[in-house]
Scaffold this motif. Structure first.
Motif, PDB file in Angstrom:
ATOM      1  N   ARG A 146     -52.426 -15.697  30.125  1.00 38.71           N
ATOM      2  CA  ARG A 146     -51.066 -15.322  30.540  1.00 38.71           C
ATOM      3  C   ARG A 146     -50.531 -14.042  30.058  1.00 38.71           C
ATOM      4  NH1 ARG A 146     -51.309 -20.517  32.630  1.00 38.71           N
ATOM      5  NH2 ARG A 146     -51.602 -20.476  34.869  1.00 38.71           N
ATOM      6  N   HIS A 234     -57.919 -21.307  39.298  1.00 37.30           N
ATOM      7  CA  HIS A 234     -57.340 -20.578  38.183  1.00 37.30           C
ATOM      8  C   HIS A 234     -58.346 -19.426  37.927  1.00 37.30           C
ATOM      9  CE1 HIS A 234     -53.707 -22.634  36.970  1.00 37.30           C
ATOM     10  NE2 HIS A 234     -54.468 -23.606  37.328  1.00 37.30           N
ATOM     11  N   ASP A 297     -58.264 -27.597  36.564  1.00 37.53           N
ATOM     12  CA  ASP A 297     -56.730 -28.182  36.768  1.00 37.53           C
ATOM     13  C   ASP A 297     -56.521 -27.418  38.369  1.00 37.53           C
ATOM     14  OD1 ASP A 297     -57.030 -25.740  35.238  1.00 37.53           O
ATOM     15  OD2 ASP A 297     -54.807 -25.884  35.222  1.00 37.53           O
ATOM     16  N   GLU A 298     -55.565 -28.200  38.821  1.00 38.33           N
ATOM     17  CA  GLU A 298     -54.627 -27.473  39.675  1.00 38.33           C
ATOM     18  C   GLU A 298     -55.538 -26.700  40.943  1.00 38.33           C
ATOM     19  OE1 GLU A 298     -50.513 -26.633  37.674  1.00 38.33           O
ATOM     20  OE2 GLU A 298     -52.055 -25.100  37.360  1.00 38.33           O
ATOM     21  N   TRP A 328     -59.335 -30.813  32.296  1.00 35.75           N
ATOM     22  CA  TRP A 328     -57.987 -31.338  32.427  1.00 35.75           C
ATOM     23  C   TRP A 328     -57.964 -32.558  33.496  1.00 35.75           C
ATOM     24  CZ3 TRP A 328     -54.131 -29.624  29.612  1.00 35.75           C
ATOM     25  CH2 TRP A 328     -54.381 -28.227  28.972  1.00 35.75           C
ATOM     26  N   TRP A 345     -52.201 -34.353  31.327  1.00 30.93           N
ATOM     27  CA  TRP A 345     -50.931 -33.668  31.271  1.00 30.93           C
ATOM     28  C   TRP A 345     -49.860 -33.978  32.331  1.00 30.93           C
ATOM     29  CZ3 TRP A 345     -49.724 -30.295  35.436  1.00 30.93           C
ATOM     30  CH2 TRP A 345     -50.718 -30.136  36.303  1.00 30.93           C
ATOM     31  N   TYR A 373     -45.738 -30.404  25.997  1.00 32.67           N
ATOM     32  CA  TYR A 373     -45.871 -28.951  26.814  1.00 32.67           C
ATOM     33  C   TYR A 373     -44.610 -28.174  25.932  1.00 32.67           C
ATOM     34  CZ  TYR A 373     -49.641 -29.180  29.861  1.00 32.67           C
ATOM     35  OH  TYR A 373     -50.900 -29.152  30.575  1.00 32.67           O
ATOM     36  N   ASP A 375     -44.347 -24.945  25.967  1.00 33.10           N
ATOM     37  CA  ASP A 375     -43.613 -24.067  26.657  1.00 33.10           C
ATOM     38  C   ASP A 375     -42.446 -24.268  27.700  1.00 33.10           C
ATOM     39  OD1 ASP A 375     -45.726 -25.430  28.408  1.00 33.10           O
ATOM     40  OD2 ASP A 375     -45.581 -23.942  29.877  1.00 33.10           O
ATOM     41  N   MET A 376     -42.277 -25.629  27.583  1.00 30.22           N
ATOM     42  CA  MET A 376     -40.930 -26.211  28.284  1.00 30.22           C
ATOM     43  C   MET A 376     -39.903 -25.831  27.516  1.00 30.22           C
ATOM     44  SD  MET A 376     -41.838 -27.486  31.263  1.00 30.22           S
ATOM     45  CE  MET A 376     -43.435 -26.785  31.252  1.00 30.22           C
ATOM     46  N   LEU A 386     -40.559 -22.585  30.621  1.00 29.57           N
ATOM     47  CA  LEU A 386     -40.562 -22.943  31.946  1.00 29.57           C
ATOM     48  C   LEU A 386     -39.648 -24.513  31.881  1.00 29.57           C
ATOM     49  CD1 LEU A 386     -44.413 -22.223  33.241  1.00 29.57           C
ATOM     50  CD2 LEU A 386     -42.146 -20.802  33.615  1.00 29.57           C
ATOM     51  N   TRP A 388     -40.724 -26.861  34.753  1.00 37.42           N
ATOM     52  CA  TRP A 388     -41.098 -27.732  35.744  1.00 37.42           C
ATOM     53  C   TRP A 388     -41.400 -29.260  35.114  1.00 37.42           C
ATOM     54  CZ3 TRP A 388     -45.842 -30.395  34.854  1.00 37.42           C
ATOM     55  CH2 TRP A 388     -46.463 -29.844  33.856  1.00 37.42           C
ATOM     56  N   PHE A 422     -48.425 -22.934  27.091  1.00 36.44           N
ATOM     57  CA  PHE A 422     -48.769 -22.035  28.355  1.00 36.44           C
ATOM     58  C   PHE A 422     -47.796 -20.652  28.053  1.00 36.44           C
ATOM     59  CE2 PHE A 422     -50.728 -25.697  29.803  1.00 36.44           C
ATOM     60  CZ  PHE A 422     -51.929 -25.170  30.239  1.00 36.44           C
ATOM     61  N   GLU A 424     -46.778 -18.003  30.364  1.00 38.22           N
ATOM     62  CA  GLU A 424     -46.245 -17.118  31.355  1.00 38.22           C
ATOM     63  C   GLU A 424     -45.146 -16.248  30.928  1.00 38.22           C
ATOM     64  OE1 GLU A 424     -47.142 -20.334  31.733  1.00 38.22           O
ATOM     65  OE2 GLU A 424     -47.835 -20.631  33.856  1.00 38.22           O
TER      66      GLU A 424
HETATM   67  C1  TNX Z   1     -49.602 -26.238  34.466  1.00 41.08           C
HETATM   68  S1  TNX Z   1     -50.983 -27.706  32.947  1.00 41.08           S
HETATM   69  C2  TNX Z   1     -50.705 -25.622  34.186  1.00 41.08           C
HETATM   70  C3  TNX Z   1     -50.839 -24.088  33.828  1.00 41.08           C
HETATM   71  C4  TNX Z   1     -49.404 -23.539  34.030  1.00 41.08           C
HETATM   72  C5  TNX Z   1     -48.711 -24.752  33.223  1.00 41.08           C
HETATM   73  C6  TNX Z   1     -47.128 -24.007  32.849  1.00 41.08           C
HETATM   74  C7  TNX Z   1     -52.150 -27.428  33.525  1.00 41.08           C
HETATM   75  C8  TNX Z   1     -53.409 -27.807  33.430  1.00 41.08           C
HETATM   76  N1  TNX Z   1     -52.168 -26.285  34.454  1.00 41.08           N
HETATM   77  O1  TNX Z   1     -51.545 -23.471  34.713  1.00 41.08           O
HETATM   78  O2  TNX Z   1     -49.595 -22.363  32.963  1.00 41.08           O
HETATM   79  O3  TNX Z   1     -48.404 -25.835  33.852  1.00 41.08           O
HETATM   80  O4  TNX Z   1     -46.520 -24.882  32.089  1.00 41.08           O
END
Ligand code: TNX
Length: 486
Positions: A146, A234, A297-298, A328, A345, A373, A375-376, A386, A388, A422, A424
């Motif tokens: 990022r 991603h 992930d995601e 992940w 996570w 995390y 970055d929180m 962030l 979330w 992370f 961002e």
């Molecule tokens: C979730 S945790 C993500 C990342 C984001 C992050 C921001 C994970 C495996 N994926 O793509 O950057 O949250 O906190």
């Protein structure tokens, strides 16, 4: 012991009373002449030299010297590569361990108990430390996709990891916004997709030689590098470089926002498996360590069957290249080989797939976002980061128990603990460390110290003493109101 603030808290640390050891111009550092030991000896001498402002000689024999710091490898310690002992008397400091990595841990403990009393004079209180880690995997995952972080930034981060006895640096090398490692088989990835980052910054990438430099720098400090290429989601940086990876055949546009979950590979395109084979074979060849991280992930726009097939294919490429797979947590819902590491996570995830994966011989790495995390945001007033997974104050990062986090997953299946950052919202080293510190020290203690020896108030009193060190090294940090800073 008021002046001694070791983090992570050791198994045993006792004052042996009497006069301290004083490091003078006459102090020499002695180590046996095996190459790996000499490397640790040079690191230790260099450290003492920088602290005292005067070079410390490394020798292979004591030769009756009046003041000695001695590094010794011995089996007379608890099992495990990282067990170590420190014994300080007025005349000498003895650091012993089973391995060079254990000696690095001992050197760090020494560093944390040294007081600088001025004019190049360092003292160490007479004490004895016997120590070994609870978990073998104690890491930090850092997102260099990022925003890009230079080799020099990563060396600073590695120094910080070593200082808190963390032993894994997980590099999240690719994401939608940029591709950060040059792979010989796929040169377009960095030619086309390295020059972007969140918000449109300049980006960057590591050449194979630079990645090797990072790996070597880490290894010398007892830190192993686990590289990640994140698939099958991603992947916008990949589809931006190679149009053959998209159904239209056209490359996707570059992406500099911070949404997640939209990009994907396609298992029915002939180029996809070729691509995966090339990139993971190259990455494995550049990795001396045991593990390669495949992401996973995601992926919010793919059916489970296709996801499973792609994860299975990538895993087989990684295994064929002689490496073990880390992914992940989403990969827990696919068939996994024993020895695969699943990185937890999302604390709202259903425990059932983890229980099944553990039963099938997978191991679980604990990175709960609401604790680890980094970055929180610390609280609503934190400028960066962030939210979330909520706000994560220092105490949140400290007060949790990895072995009972996922109901039904047995304690033996937990391989360790990894913090994650992370990026961002984090654009440079100073912003990065302002999120890592002090929380990284808390996660490091969760990973190293047995639960019965952990206590937040005790930790807070020790971490209060570390701010001066961060200032001296030039790391930005957050003065958590949960600590009474001096
Ligand atoms: C979730 S945790 C993500 C990342 C984001 C992050 C921001 C994970 C495996 N994926 O793509 O950057 O949250 O906190």
């Amino acid at each position: 012991m008021p002046d001694v603030a070791v983090i992570p808290r050791p198994v045993l640390l006792e004052s042996t009373g009497g006069e301290p050891f004083v490091l003078t111009a006459a102090t020499i550092l002695v180590v046996d002449s095996a190459p790996e030991l000499v490397a640790v000896g040079v690191l230790a001498a260099d450290l003492l030299g920088r602290l005292s402002g005067r070079p410390v000689e490394v020798r292979y024999t004591e030769g009756g010297a009046p003041s000695v710091v001695r590094l010794t490898v011995t089996d007379d310690l608890p099992a495990g590569d990282e067990a170590y002992r420190v014994v300080v008397t007025p005349q000498r400091v003895d650091l012993s361990a089973r391995t060079p990595a254990g000696l690095v841990r001992a050197v760090v403990t020494l560093r944390q108990v040294i007081s600088d009393i001025g004019e190049g004079t360092l003292t160490v209180p007479a004490l004895r430390v016997e120590d070994h880690p609870r978990y073998a995997w104690r890491g930090l995952s850092i997102d260099v996709a990022r925003h890009f972080f230079t080799v020099s930034d990563l060396k600073s981060v590695i120094g910080l990891l070593a200082h808190y006895k963390l032993n894994v640096l997980h590099l999240h090398l690719t994401d939608d916004q940029g591709w950060r490692v040059h792979l010989p088989s796929r040169p377009l990835l960095t030619r086309v997709s390295a020059g972007t980052s969140v918000g449109g910054g300049p980006g960057g990438f590591y050449s194979p030689a630079q990645l090797a430099e990072i790996i070597d720098h880490a290894a010398a400090r007892g830190v192993r590098v686990i590289p990640e290429i994140d698939v099958p989601g991603h992947v916008n940086a990949a589809t931006h470089a190679y149009g053959e990876l998209t159904p239209s055949g056209e490359p996707t546009d570059e992406y500099t926002g911070i949404e997640v979950g939209f990009s994907r590979l396609h298992d029915d395109l002939p180029a996809t498996r070729e691509f995966l084979k090339d990139v993971f074979t190259d990455l494995a060849a550049m990795t001396p360590g045991e593990y390669v991280h495949i992401g996973g992930d995601e992926v919010l726009t793919m059916d489970h069957d296709e996801y499973s097939r792609l994860v299975g294919f990538v895993s087989s490429v990684v295994r064929d290249a002689g490496k073990k797979v880390v992914g992940w947590q989403e990969i827990a819902s696919t068939p996994l080989e024993p020895g695969t590491v699943v990185q937890y996570w999302d604390i709202n995830a259903d425990p059932a797939p983890f229980v099944a994966a553990a039963q099938a011989g997978a191991q679980v790495l604990m990175s709960p976002a609401s604790k680890a995390y980094l970055d929180m945001k610390y609280d609503a007033g934190t400028a960066l980061g962030l939210e979330w997974a909520g706000h994560v104050e220092l105490r949140d990062s400290y007060d949790w128990e990895p072995s009972s986090l996922i109901p039904g997953v047995p304690a033996e299946s937990v391989v360790g603990v990894e913090a994650a950052v992370f990026t961002e919202t984090l654009t440079d080293l100073s912003e990065l460390t302002s999120m890592l510190l002090p929380r990284l020290a808390a996660v490091a203690e969760v990973a190293w110290t047995a639960p019965e020896d952990r206590d937040f108030d005790d930790f807070a009193a020790r971490v209060a003493q570390h701010g001066a060190f961060w200032d001296r090294v030039g790391f930005s940090w957050y003065a958590s109101p949960q600590v009474t800073w001096p």
